[in-house]
Design a protein around this motif. Sequence first.
Motif, PDB file in Angstrom:
ATOM      1  N   GLY A  68      -5.574 -11.197  22.874  1.00 41.60           N
ATOM      2  CA  GLY A  68      -6.268 -10.030  22.335  1.00 41.60           C
ATOM      3  C   GLY A  68      -6.147  -8.804  23.217  1.00 41.60           C
ATOM      4  N   ARG A  69      -7.272  -8.119  23.408  1.00 43.03           N
ATOM      5  CA  ARG A  69      -7.287  -6.867  24.177  1.00 43.03           C
ATOM      6  C   ARG A  69      -7.074  -7.059  25.672  1.00 43.03           C
ATOM      7  N   ASN A  70      -7.089  -8.288  26.127  1.00 38.19           N
ATOM      8  CA  ASN A  70      -6.888  -8.536  27.562  1.00 38.19           C
ATOM      9  C   ASN A  70      -5.437  -8.372  27.993  1.00 38.19           C
ATOM     10  N   VAL A  71      -4.517  -8.262  27.022  1.00 37.94           N
ATOM     11  CA  VAL A  71      -3.094  -8.205  27.350  1.00 37.94           C
ATOM     12  C   VAL A  71      -2.411  -7.072  26.599  1.00 37.94           C
ATOM     13  N   TYR A  72      -1.557  -6.353  27.327  1.00 38.31           N
ATOM     14  CA  TYR A  72      -0.615  -5.410  26.732  1.00 38.31           C
ATOM     15  C   TYR A  72       0.754  -5.862  27.224  1.00 38.31           C
ATOM     16  N   TYR A  73       1.690  -6.085  26.297  1.00 42.50           N
ATOM     17  CA  TYR A  73       3.001  -6.572  26.727  1.00 42.50           C
ATOM     18  C   TYR A  73       4.118  -5.869  25.974  1.00 42.50           C
ATOM     19  N   LYS A  74       5.317  -6.051  26.538  1.00 42.45           N
ATOM     20  CA  LYS A  74       6.513  -5.554  25.882  1.00 42.45           C
ATOM     21  C   LYS A  74       7.624  -6.574  26.071  1.00 42.45           C
ATOM     22  N   ASP A  75       8.525  -6.613  25.114  1.00 37.63           N
ATOM     23  CA  ASP A  75       9.685  -7.480  25.162  1.00 37.63           C
ATOM     24  C   ASP A  75      10.777  -6.722  25.918  1.00 37.63           C
ATOM     25  N   ILE A  76      11.167  -7.204  27.063  1.00 36.18           N
ATOM     26  CA  ILE A  76      12.091  -6.488  27.944  1.00 36.18           C
ATOM     27  C   ILE A  76      13.414  -6.172  27.254  1.00 36.18           C
ATOM     28  N   LYS A  77      14.004  -7.154  26.559  1.00 41.28           N
ATOM     29  CA  LYS A  77      15.341  -6.894  25.997  1.00 41.28           C
ATOM     30  C   LYS A  77      15.298  -5.864  24.883  1.00 41.28           C
ATOM     31  N   LYS A  78      14.173  -5.698  24.191  1.00 41.30           N
ATOM     32  CA  LYS A  78      14.072  -4.673  23.163  1.00 41.30           C
ATOM     33  C   LYS A  78      13.989  -3.277  23.780  1.00 41.30           C
ATOM     34  N   GLU A  79      13.577  -3.209  25.025  1.00 41.98           N
ATOM     35  CA  GLU A  79      13.460  -1.930  25.713  1.00 41.98           C
ATOM     36  C   GLU A  79      14.817  -1.433  26.190  1.00 41.98           C
ATOM     37  N   ARG A  80      15.769  -2.335  26.348  1.00 44.54           N
ATOM     38  CA  ARG A  80      17.077  -1.969  26.909  1.00 44.54           C
ATOM     39  C   ARG A  80      18.041  -1.552  25.863  1.00 44.54           C
TER      40      ARG A  80
END
Length: 176
Positions: A164-176
């Motif tokens: 839930g709100r305890n985590v903010y994440y991103k997928d590394i390969k989608k950023e590249r």
Amino acid sequence: ELTHKSEFVDKMWDIGQAIHQNRYLEMDYKRTKDGAIVKRRVKPVAIMFSEYYFYLIAYKQNEDYKFPTVFRLDRILEYQEQNIFFNVPYSKKFNYGEFRDRVQFMYSGKIEKVEFYYCGSSIEAVLDRLPTATAKLVDEVKGIYFVKAEAYGKGIYMWLGSQGRNVYYKDIKKER
């Protein structure tokens, strides 16, 4: 009692023998996503228990997967040990501990790399849940923790989403 109500002790024994003898296994498997029954020929390498179920860990034959695939034992409908053996050099033997460290919710697949911020009450619980060999606490500022991790398959996203709100994440390969 689990909802599948299947008995599979004999199946587990037979598959365990195929693993021990390095024999190919041919099976009819009922997929989770659509209920379709598919035929698979696999190199079985381990049986594991996790999240209420027993699983066969195997490499698919004739497919370019460099990672093991996970099959729930109760979804294996029919199976037959083949009289075809496979050889695994000692240096490439299945590493149960490494696999266990890198898999979340028994979802296999290629290695997923994620970075996330955690702001909950226990970073220790988060690090204990993640694959120990790959999760790294990178930084902490005022109770917000920055973590990098790697795991087999998409199960890591399932777990991150459950925070839930305890985590903010991103997928590394989608950023590249």
